[in-house]
Write an enzyme that holds these catalytic residues in place. Sequence first.
Site, PDB file in Angstrom:
ATOM      1  N   TYR A   1      -1.557  -1.741  10.198  1.00  0.00           N
ATOM      2  CA  TYR A   1      -1.673  -1.691   8.732  1.00  0.00           C
ATOM      3  C   TYR A   1      -0.359  -1.187   8.130  1.00  0.00           C
ATOM      4  O   TYR A   1       0.190  -1.775   7.199  1.00  0.00           O
ATOM      5  CB  TYR A   1      -2.845  -0.785   8.320  1.00  0.00           C
ATOM      6  CG  TYR A   1      -3.164  -0.896   6.842  1.00  0.00           C
ATOM      7  CD1 TYR A   1      -3.842  -2.003   6.344  1.00  0.00           C
ATOM      8  CD2 TYR A   1      -2.769   0.093   5.943  1.00  0.00           C
ATOM      9  CE1 TYR A   1      -4.121  -2.120   4.982  1.00  0.00           C
ATOM     10  CE2 TYR A   1      -3.047  -0.022   4.590  1.00  0.00           C
ATOM     11  CZ  TYR A   1      -3.725  -1.122   4.113  1.00  0.00           C
ATOM     12  OH  TYR A   1      -3.993  -1.244   2.767  1.00  0.00           O
TER      13      TYR A   1
ATOM     14  N   SER B   1       0.870  -1.185   0.000  1.00  0.00           N
ATOM     15  CA  SER B   1       0.000   0.000   0.000  1.00  0.00           C
ATOM     16  C   SER B   1       0.903   1.230   0.000  1.00  0.00           C
ATOM     17  O   SER B   1       2.100   1.130   0.282  1.00  0.00           O
ATOM     18  CB  SER B   1      -0.837  -0.023   1.286  1.00  0.00           C
ATOM     19  OG  SER B   1      -1.386   1.254   1.547  1.00  0.00           O
TER      20      SER B   1
END
Length: 246
Positions: free
Chosen positions: A158, A135
């Site tokens: 994350y 990401s």
Amino acid sequence: MIFKNKVFIIIGSEGQIGKVFKQHILYNGGKVCSVDILRTEKKSNKNEFYIKTNITNLKNIKKILDKTKKLYKKIDCVINCSYPKLNQSKNLNSINFKKVTRNISDHLGSNIVLCKITADFFKKQGHGNIILFSSIQGVMPPKFEHYENTNMYSPIEYTANKHAIVGIVKYYAKLYGKFNININSISPGGIKNNQNKNFLKKYKSSCLQKGMLDAKDLISTMEYLSDDRSNVVNGQNLIVDDGWTL
Ligand SMILES: NC(=O)c1ccc[n+]([C@@H]2O[C@H](COP(=O)([O-])OP(=O)(O)OC[C@H]3O[C@@H](n4cnc5c(N)ncnc54)[C@H](O)[C@@H]3O)[C@@H](O)[C@H]2O)c1
């Protein structure tokens, strides 16, 4: 028919990105083993079959490869679009040791084991591509100011997970690259999904043109990483983010 005679496994096939990839591959003549923890309403057919399973279990990964090989005789590319969301912290003040470790072991454990088992399979087969998902938060921390006055939040696990995906890809590419196996990751910017308007506006101000992406903006990168044009691209993380990380 760019995917004619190509066999893909898409893990997380019922999610935003997995679904778009799967449709594109099928439309262009490929065959897909769709894997997701969610039950799907669609039935398997000759070009696509579904396996409802949990990717965090080693035995399940082996079963997915065995079943696909049995049905379609080979596997060209494995794409992991899954992300286990259940155990994520809900806000900055709710970091919980058990949840953090569980979320990290689920995501990284499954990606590591998937890479290892799939790369061993591809070594015997003589070729193969693996695409993982990092990401923009695998290369930078969140822009916390974008989340102010929204109920949205991006947890530390994350960012930790996505940074680690970039390392996993390098590690296995270096080990297995000489066997005609390519292992890379895609780092997308945020994908539009009815987010808060203020958030979208602030997010866009950090980009160059479009702001948040549509899942289809990632298709050309997936195509490139899954075919011969990228044979000498290995262990890389391709950032597709309309300039968010600049
Ligand atoms: N959507 C975004 O804005 C965005 C941005 C950057 C990176 N990413 C990354 O791209 C990847 C795909 O994102 P997405 O938006 O399609 O995610 P998504 O949440 O829409 O889809 C993920 C899919 O994975 C499945 N899944 C979750 N845990 C599983 C498990 N244990 N076993 C099998 N399947 C499981 C879910 O059921 C879901 O269908 C993820 O790794 C995500 O972190 C997404």
